[in-house]
Scaffold this motif. Sequence first.
Motif, mmCIF file in Angstrom:
data_model
loop_
_atom_site.group_PDB
_atom_site.id
_atom_site.type_symbol
_atom_site.label_atom_id
_atom_site.label_comp_id
_atom_site.label_asym_id
_atom_site.label_seq_id
_atom_site.Cartn_x
_atom_site.Cartn_y
_atom_site.Cartn_z
ATOM 1 N N ALA A 74 42.004 -47.833 -29.869
ATOM 2 C CA ALA A 74 43.329 -47.216 -29.888
ATOM 3 C C ALA A 74 43.224 -45.740 -30.274
ATOM 4 O O ALA A 74 43.924 -44.904 -29.729
ATOM 5 C CB ALA A 74 44.238 -47.943 -30.854
ATOM 6 N N ASP A 92 43.196 -52.083 -31.469
ATOM 7 C CA ASP A 92 44.172 -53.178 -31.460
ATOM 8 C C ASP A 92 43.402 -54.489 -31.373
ATOM 9 O O ASP A 92 42.206 -54.481 -31.032
ATOM 10 C CB ASP A 92 45.080 -53.013 -30.224
ATOM 11 C CG ASP A 92 46.114 -51.921 -30.472
ATOM 12 O OD1 ASP A 92 46.812 -52.027 -31.479
ATOM 13 O OD2 ASP A 92 46.198 -50.986 -29.663
ATOM 14 N N LEU A 150 44.010 -53.106 -35.793
ATOM 15 C CA LEU A 150 45.439 -52.793 -35.900
ATOM 16 C C LEU A 150 46.280 -54.064 -35.775
ATOM 17 O O LEU A 150 46.948 -54.315 -34.782
ATOM 18 C CB LEU A 150 45.823 -51.753 -34.850
ATOM 19 C CG LEU A 150 45.096 -50.421 -35.021
ATOM 20 C CD1 LEU A 150 45.349 -49.509 -33.829
ATOM 21 C CD2 LEU A 150 45.515 -49.726 -36.310
ATOM 22 N N ARG A 164 58.357 -58.343 -28.337
ATOM 23 C CA ARG A 164 57.096 -58.512 -29.064
ATOM 24 C C ARG A 164 57.072 -59.707 -30.004
ATOM 25 O O ARG A 164 56.165 -59.806 -30.827
ATOM 26 C CB ARG A 164 56.769 -57.239 -29.859
ATOM 27 C CG ARG A 164 56.502 -56.061 -28.992
ATOM 28 C CD ARG A 164 56.041 -54.859 -29.802
ATOM 29 N NE ARG A 164 54.599 -54.843 -29.953
ATOM 30 C CZ ARG A 164 53.916 -53.787 -30.390
ATOM 31 N NH1 ARG A 164 54.558 -52.689 -30.726
ATOM 32 N NH2 ARG A 164 52.603 -53.824 -30.501
ATOM 33 N N HIS A 198 54.772 -53.884 -37.958
ATOM 34 C CA HIS A 198 55.165 -52.479 -37.942
ATOM 35 C C HIS A 198 56.224 -52.348 -39.016
ATOM 36 O O HIS A 198 57.270 -52.983 -38.903
ATOM 37 C CB HIS A 198 55.740 -52.095 -36.587
ATOM 38 C CG HIS A 198 54.824 -52.486 -35.443
ATOM 39 N ND1 HIS A 198 54.858 -53.719 -34.822
ATOM 40 C CD2 HIS A 198 53.832 -51.795 -34.824
ATOM 41 C CE1 HIS A 198 53.937 -53.757 -33.860
ATOM 42 N NE2 HIS A 198 53.315 -52.609 -33.836
ATOM 43 N N ARG A 208 62.856 -48.357 -28.332
ATOM 44 C CA ARG A 208 62.193 -48.616 -29.620
ATOM 45 C C ARG A 208 61.848 -47.343 -30.388
ATOM 46 O O ARG A 208 61.679 -47.375 -31.595
ATOM 47 C CB ARG A 208 60.931 -49.443 -29.416
ATOM 48 C CG ARG A 208 59.805 -48.727 -28.675
ATOM 49 C CD ARG A 208 58.550 -49.577 -28.652
ATOM 50 N NE ARG A 208 57.441 -48.910 -27.991
ATOM 51 C CZ ARG A 208 56.209 -49.378 -27.970
ATOM 52 N NH1 ARG A 208 55.933 -50.506 -28.572
ATOM 53 N NH2 ARG A 208 55.251 -48.731 -27.346
ATOM 54 N N MET A 241 51.077 -49.829 -40.883
ATOM 55 C CA MET A 241 51.595 -48.963 -39.821
ATOM 56 C C MET A 241 53.121 -48.944 -39.863
ATOM 57 O O MET A 241 53.756 -50.005 -39.864
ATOM 58 C CB MET A 241 51.140 -49.496 -38.452
ATOM 59 C CG MET A 241 51.464 -48.573 -37.283
ATOM 60 S SD MET A 241 51.155 -49.366 -35.671
ATOM 61 C CE MET A 241 49.394 -49.557 -35.680
ATOM 62 N N TYR A 244 58.442 -47.676 -35.060
ATOM 63 C CA TYR A 244 59.070 -46.588 -34.306
ATOM 64 C C TYR A 244 60.536 -46.396 -34.699
ATOM 65 O O TYR A 244 61.065 -45.301 -34.624
ATOM 66 C CB TYR A 244 59.048 -46.915 -32.812
ATOM 67 C CG TYR A 244 57.702 -46.814 -32.142
ATOM 68 C CD1 TYR A 244 56.985 -45.622 -32.156
ATOM 69 C CD2 TYR A 244 57.167 -47.895 -31.440
ATOM 70 C CE1 TYR A 244 55.758 -45.517 -31.501
ATOM 71 C CE2 TYR A 244 55.946 -47.797 -30.788
ATOM 72 C CZ TYR A 244 55.247 -46.615 -30.818
ATOM 73 O OH TYR A 244 54.042 -46.503 -30.178
ATOM 74 N N ASP A 276 52.973 -45.394 -36.132
ATOM 75 C CA ASP A 276 52.709 -46.004 -34.838
ATOM 76 C C ASP A 276 52.434 -44.861 -33.864
ATOM 77 O O ASP A 276 52.704 -43.694 -34.160
ATOM 78 C CB ASP A 276 53.882 -46.884 -34.379
ATOM 79 C CG ASP A 276 53.425 -47.884 -33.319
ATOM 80 O OD1 ASP A 276 52.330 -47.694 -32.751
ATOM 81 O OD2 ASP A 276 54.153 -48.854 -33.052
ATOM 82 N N TRP A 277 51.914 -45.220 -32.703
ATOM 83 C CA TRP A 277 51.406 -44.187 -31.780
ATOM 84 C C TRP A 277 52.552 -43.354 -31.186
ATOM 85 O O TRP A 277 53.409 -43.881 -30.483
ATOM 86 C CB TRP A 277 50.575 -44.863 -30.681
ATOM 87 C CG TRP A 277 49.111 -44.992 -31.021
ATOM 88 C CD1 TRP A 277 48.083 -44.633 -30.210
ATOM 89 C CD2 TRP A 277 48.489 -45.486 -32.217
ATOM 90 N NE1 TRP A 277 46.872 -44.852 -30.833
ATOM 91 C CE2 TRP A 277 47.091 -45.376 -32.066
ATOM 92 C CE3 TRP A 277 48.977 -45.990 -33.423
ATOM 93 C CZ2 TRP A 277 46.181 -45.760 -33.048
ATOM 94 C CZ3 TRP A 277 48.069 -46.368 -34.401
ATOM 95 C CH2 TRP A 277 46.704 -46.254 -34.212
ATOM 96 N N SER A 396 49.610 -53.850 -26.254
ATOM 97 C CA SER A 396 48.479 -53.636 -27.155
ATOM 98 C C SER A 396 47.995 -54.938 -27.791
ATOM 99 O O SER A 396 46.920 -54.982 -28.384
ATOM 100 C CB SER A 396 48.838 -52.612 -28.229
ATOM 101 O OG SER A 396 49.946 -53.063 -28.964
ATOM 102 N N GLU A 482 55.371 -55.300 -24.977
ATOM 103 C CA GLU A 482 55.892 -54.062 -25.544
ATOM 104 C C GLU A 482 56.852 -53.341 -24.611
ATOM 105 O O GLU A 482 56.753 -53.474 -23.406
ATOM 106 C CB GLU A 482 54.718 -53.121 -25.795
ATOM 107 C CG GLU A 482 54.327 -53.047 -27.224
ATOM 108 C CD GLU A 482 53.024 -52.316 -27.398
ATOM 109 O OE1 GLU A 482 53.035 -51.099 -27.416
ATOM 110 O OE2 GLU A 482 51.999 -52.997 -27.513
HETATM 111 C C1 BGC Z 1 51.979 -50.191 -30.607
HETATM 112 C C2 BGC Z 1 51.086 -50.560 -31.767
HETATM 113 C C3 BGC Z 1 49.648 -50.340 -31.404
HETATM 114 C C4 BGC Z 1 49.480 -48.876 -30.989
HETATM 115 C C5 BGC Z 1 48.055 -48.514 -30.628
HETATM 116 C C6 BGC Z 1 51.693 -48.801 -30.078
HETATM 117 O O1 BGC Z 1 52.376 -48.564 -28.904
HETATM 118 O O2 BGC Z 1 53.330 -50.269 -30.989
HETATM 119 O O3 BGC Z 1 51.305 -51.892 -32.140
HETATM 120 O O4 BGC Z 1 48.808 -50.674 -32.453
HETATM 121 O O5 BGC Z 1 50.306 -48.618 -29.866
HETATM 122 O O6 BGC Z 1 47.684 -49.067 -29.427
#
Ligand code: BGC
Length: 784
Positions: A74, A92, A150, A164, A198, A208, A241, A244, A276-277, A396, A482
């Motif tokens: 990730a 992940d 993760l 999710r 999360h 989200r 983590m 969002y 989170d990313w 993920s 997701e």
């Molecule tokens: C997801 C996380 C994941 C991260 C890294 C995000 O979009 O919400 O659960 O760990 O991406 O891939």
Amino acid sequence: MNQIFRNTSQLLLLFFLSIRTISAQEIKLQKDNIKEVIRAMTLEEKVNMVLGVGDEGVWKHYKTTGIIVLKGQACATYAIPRLGIPNTVLTDGPAGLKIDTIQNNVNHPTYATAFPNATTLASTWNKDIVKKVGQAIGNETLEYGSDMLLGPGMNIQRNPLTGRNFEYYSEDPLLSGEMAAAIVNGIQSNNVGACIKHFAANNIETNRRTINELISQRALREIYLRGFQIAIQKSNPWMIMTSYNKINGYFTAEDKALLQSILRDEWKYKGVVVTDWVSGQDFIAQMRAGNELLMPGNYQTKLLANAVKHGFLDESVLDRNIEMILNYIVKTPSFNNYQRSNHPNSAANAQQSKIAAEEGMVLLKNNENTLPLKSTKKVSLFGKTSYSFIIGGTGSGRVNNRQAASINEVLNLFKIKDTKQLEVFYTNYNDSLRRVTVPTMKVRAKNIIDFAPEPNISIEMIQRASKESDVALITLGRNAGELWDRDVDGYFNLSTSEKELLQNVCNVFHKVKKKVIVVLNIGGPIEVASWRDLPDAILLAWQPGQEGSLALINILTGKVNPSGKLAVSFPVKYSDVPSSTSFPGVPTNNPVNAFYEEGIYVGYRFYETFKVKPAYEFGYGLSYTNFEYSQLTLSNNQFTDKIEVSVTIKNSGKVAGKEVVQLYLSAPVSVVEKPKIELKEFGKTKLLKPGESETLIFTLDVNSLASFWTSKSQWIAEKGNYEVLVGASSKDIRSKGTFTLNKNIVTEEVHDVMYPNVFLNELNQKEVHKTIKTKDLILEDDDN
Ligand code: BGC
């Protein structure tokens, strides 16, 4: 003279420069010199240190530095080689390590094991098994060269449409927290980290990245934060983590109340907080709130450096955040020069995945002992999913495992035939789907069959199949992931073609006195009440990982006795779900706000308190044997500091089996209302032979009696009579006891933070806290 001066000053300059280089070279990160190392960093390095190394494009730069890259990871943390700080790798996800199967300098495919999804794991109610799954995931994390897994995901399953849900454990915070703690302990026993996510209330995928959730303080404390609190107390995950979403107006990643007052101050959390990313908007606010690591990072470098230079961000905040990150780095395999083998214990891990799948599947219906199958030679397999089994969700949380077998393939391994004409019909259909490319990012080509409609199958074909086989098995599949939530029709409710399939197969097979079994290969609850009378047996297989179809056949054939129980209620209809009217949010076509007006009444807390009958209740699940519960014994009828509750479970049936035993508490209500029952303890017996017994002992401490009193920001155990209800499900209570608490006990006083910034018309039993419409009031100026 001038010349001499110039030479001397040049010499001095050289001298000082060399001192700086020598001292900089001398400082290398160690466990006990973290503060010193931070002092040796330039501002640019500090800024980079709180950021991930960015996406693949930027990551390429690091390949040139010779640092080993794990493809499909990730992200990674920043490295400062001159200070002895290596990159560490974050991968992940919740159901197994997500990496690519082709890696540089590895001459074999790097498959990871796909484990049952979180909902299946929670349905085992077996902490030992979940811990072992964690150990196996941690082994793959370590041996494939990652430092941080993760996962687990551990949000509350508030609404069955949440995309999710499959990554999350349960509608109940205790079960979620205990499961998360078990898996984290397992993962971290390999000296790699786990990241619970999360944080918090990530229950909506629609919009989200922007959705603002309005949640009462009590619902936050008792439902949405509680599981995280338990996981932190019991497993100390290396990372957490943030989510969002916003809660009560603030992005969780920017919310000091959540990250400082609650997480650090109240819960004493010592690990790293990562975003989170690509989340939130204000990176300076994230830094200040104590979201130490911004992922995937890299694009904020200039912004953060300027913020420090121009007084928006104090450098000491960077220092504080880096200290947390370095505390993590010194624990990692990368820092400790662990040489990855690229050979995890794949065979043993697959075995662990199978065991967990077998324990997590839930037998929902079994009329006249339809299951286990007896002397069955041939099965008619209906439904596209029978030939393309769904092992996990998308996004993920997906794992790149070696191919998993479908139901027909495993049946054949067991020397049970399947009806060939059906196999041809469905595999042709599935193959035709695989050839179609769907122009939408929602559906990955890999999962195209999961999202396609069920094909219509002629009555003639069903009739032919009924003549040549002993039994029919229909698999109904669902997938999700997701970025988007699911629709009521097409996900929760069965489609017309699915209903027709069920109806026709049941009619035809029953006419010739043959049984029909339905297998649900789904990630979360669907509608069952309208059709469950049709088949003879229903087995909920969930999304059980790569060994799932093997586990399934072991249960169908009786090699394994099912012992899973529901970690989430199955409502009769979608409109029964307490959040159905407010999900995903308002305005419905593009939600900005989500009002959590059901408050604490999520899942069984709602169904039990407001007497709404679910189709299958929380904690429900059948076995091939029966269990008798003895009268429970309480160590005391007067509560002082704890009470021990013991109950003996006897296998009174004919085959060996395990029983999940649940302890609910019904608390007194004099001031603050409570849900009718709440899960406070649970356990699972060992495999009991027929006639064998086991005594389970549960301990209730004062915290298990307490509820959150918003008016005081305190957790209080309220005085009065408590009822202890021990049973096989939230409805099937087998044994009861009572005890009394003589006075109110404040178990914890917490910060009065995170209140909703608007009025919440929250559901409650007492009709307090409702909006009074102005037309109901006599206004002073009415006469005018
Ligand atoms: C997801 C996380 C994941 C991260 C890294 C995000 O979009 O919400 O659960 O760990 O991406 O891939």
